[in-house]
Design a protein around this motif. Structure first.
Motif, PDB file in Angstrom:
ATOM      1  N   ASP A  64      -8.271   7.540  -5.994  1.00 35.05           N
ATOM      2  CA  ASP A  64      -6.839   7.553  -6.297  1.00 35.05           C
ATOM      3  C   ASP A  64      -6.081   6.514  -5.484  1.00 35.05           C
ATOM      4  N   ARG A  65      -6.516   6.314  -4.244  1.00 36.41           N
ATOM      5  CA  ARG A  65      -5.812   5.327  -3.426  1.00 36.41           C
ATOM      6  C   ARG A  65      -6.010   3.919  -3.978  1.00 36.41           C
TER       7      ARG A  65
ATOM      8  N   PRO B 147       0.556   6.078   3.801  1.00 39.36           N
ATOM      9  CA  PRO B 147      -0.660   6.853   4.091  1.00 39.36           C
ATOM     10  C   PRO B 147      -0.409   8.366   4.067  1.00 39.36           C
ATOM     11  N   ASP B 148       0.726   8.777   4.563  1.00 41.32           N
ATOM     12  CA  ASP B 148       1.029  10.210   4.440  1.00 41.32           C
ATOM     13  C   ASP B 148       2.487  10.360   4.024  1.00 41.32           C
TER      14      ASP B 148
ATOM     15  N   VAL C 243     -10.270   8.434  -2.290  1.00 44.40           N
ATOM     16  CA  VAL C 243     -10.392   6.980  -2.237  1.00 44.40           C
ATOM     17  C   VAL C 243     -10.159   6.391  -3.622  1.00 44.40           C
TER      18      VAL C 243
ATOM     19  N   LEU D  60      -5.006  11.909  -0.638  1.00 42.80           N
ATOM     20  CA  LEU D  60      -5.517  11.321  -1.868  1.00 42.80           C
ATOM     21  C   LEU D  60      -6.966  10.881  -1.690  1.00 42.80           C
TER      22      LEU D  60
ATOM     23  N   TRP E 185       0.850  -1.192   0.000  1.00 43.19           N
ATOM     24  CA  TRP E 185       0.000   0.000   0.000  1.00 43.19           C
ATOM     25  C   TRP E 185       0.881   1.235   0.000  1.00 43.19           C
ATOM     26  N   PRO E 186       0.418   2.249  -0.719  1.00 40.47           N
ATOM     27  CA  PRO E 186       1.189   3.498  -0.682  1.00 40.47           C
ATOM     28  C   PRO E 186       1.203   4.051   0.735  1.00 40.47           C
TER      29      PRO E 186
ATOM     30  N   LEU F 211      -8.437   0.653   3.950  1.00 39.77           N
ATOM     31  CA  LEU F 211      -8.377   2.091   3.678  1.00 39.77           C
ATOM     32  C   LEU F 211      -9.026   2.891   4.803  1.00 39.77           C
TER      33      LEU F 211
ATOM     34  N   GLN G  67      -3.797   3.683  -6.977  1.00 36.74           N
ATOM     35  CA  GLN G  67      -2.431   3.470  -6.511  1.00 36.74           C
ATOM     36  C   GLN G  67      -2.205   2.019  -6.127  1.00 36.74           C
ATOM     37  N   TYR G  68      -3.199   1.433  -5.464  1.00 38.69           N
ATOM     38  CA  TYR G  68      -3.077   0.042  -5.048  1.00 38.69           C
ATOM     39  C   TYR G  68      -2.804  -0.858  -6.249  1.00 38.69           C
TER      40      TYR G  68
END
Lengths: 240, 240
Positions: free
Chosen positions: B21-22, B8-9, B19, B17, B5-6, B48, B25-26
């Motif tokens: 985009d997250r 978080p911050d 949801v 980001l 996972w990217p 998430l 990213q995943y």
DNA sequence: CCGCATTTGTCCGTATGTATA
DNA sequence: CTATACATACGGACAAATGCG
């Protein structure tokens, strides 16, 4: 209010329309235009007799396609039917496949070049002095920025928008702008910029060709503009 | 599982980001491919740290762009990144604006013709006997159906798919197929079909031109193919 | 500037339909 | 046919944003 709704059942044996389709029908039947206000989510929930959750999910689908535009705390409106959805989809495709194969980016560049060349005769014929002057100053700005080692995405984008604006085909203009965005985005992921001065100068050459009045020269100038871009792409294919 | 996972911050001062985009990213970070399974909605909700409602709304956005594909009662998978979203968006634009102005449909036809003509030299050079035979039998089927007063959308669509399949540019093929769909859909709204026999015969003429080996003749044949279509469009402009 | 009404955004709990094994 | 996992759907509650008096 006299808002019109499609008949709930037309007994033609079809399966019932989805919520998304019913909302699209609403826009069509009432002949709304981009920017016109849509009913609130609660109103739609009542009138379509489905929960607000479903309305919201349908709205998410519709806003992804820019069929509606939602403004938090204010309301929902008919969208501008832009191609933002295509841009997002293609951009993601580029991100996902760029490290596997370069076909996508190569196809994209070929398509940009092809479409711009298609209009070369019309551009030579129609381009007015004001537009030409604007393109010239953009090219000059690009050269200046390149000399400082800086990029010039905004100028480049506007230059190509002006170039094709003479075609009179709005759809082609929108498509090419989407392709520019996607290309720019994917290009950023393959490393720091290269060929800055060469690319900037290529735009001057395009205006020179236009002023020469020869469609053939314009076509050649456009092809030369895309050469450094292809070169950069080929080099990146090896380093990945 | 070791799914990544990217962070978080990343404290770069950016806003958090979305949801959508997250989830994108995943897919990117884990290098998933079309067809690969996604986490379930409950897993995404947990991982998430947002409610299932938000996950579902984000999924609606992503599935509208074919970035994910949701199968009821089974699971969610990475989508095929097709251009179905573009097709829906353009189709709706056509429906909404067709009675106001005909620019959209005209631009669409011009673009179809332009792109097919662009590949004429390559098509003449590359088209193999098998493909040519398939196109010929499709054209024959169209003529037969036209003689019975019936339409032939499936045959027409496949014919044009085969025509451009030689270009080697997958993106162009997908775009032209979308344009075909949109054109077909909007065309149905302007009245019963016309020029059936003429259009069917035009496809035979296209293969004849290919067999002649002359790119110029192929270009002319393609132009002639679109003439009755433009004629139909012009006539409809008056009756609306 | 404040408070208020309207509207969209988010969350929760629960029940239902559907596909797979 | 049964069981399980999963997406679909509903209703209600509260938070956040916007516009306006």
């Amino acid at each position: 209010m006299a808002t019109q709704w499609p008949a709930p059942d037309d007994r033609t044996g079809r399966e019932p329309l989805s919520v998304v389709d019913r909302i699209k029908q609403y826009i069509l039947v009432n002949r709304l235009s981009p920017g016109d206000p849509m009913p609130t989510e609660n109103e739609l929930s009542d009138q379509l007799a489905v929960s607000r959750s479903r309305i919201r999910e349908a709205m998410k689908t519709l806003s992804a396609l820019d069929i509606v535009e939602v403004r938090h705390g204010y309301g929902t409106f008919v969208g501008t039917l832009s191609l933002t959805g295509l841009a997002e989809s293609l951009a993601f495709r580029g991100m996902l496949t760029s490290h596997r194969d370069k076909h996508f980016l190569a196809d994209l560049i070929d398509l940009r070049e092809l479409l711009e060349i298609d209009w070369a005769p019309l551009i030579v014929e129609r381009l007015d002095v004001d537009t030409r002057a604007a393109m010239r100053s953009l090219a000059t700005a690009m050269v200046d920025l390149a000399a400082q080692g800086r990029e010039f995405p905004a100028e480049d984008r506007q230059f190509h928008q002006l170039l094709v604006s003479m075609s009179g085909n709005a759809l082609v203009g929108q498509l090419l702008d989407v392709f520019w965005q996607v290309h720019s985005l994917v290009d950023d992921t393959i490393g720091p910029p290269t060929h800055l001065e060469e690319t900037a100068q290529a735009h001057h050459a395009i205006i020179d060709a236009i002023e020469s009045g020869s469609p053939g020269e314009l076509e050649a100038a456009i092809r030369r503009h895309y050469e450094p871009i292809r070169d950069r792409m080929r080099r990146s294919a090896g380093t990945d």
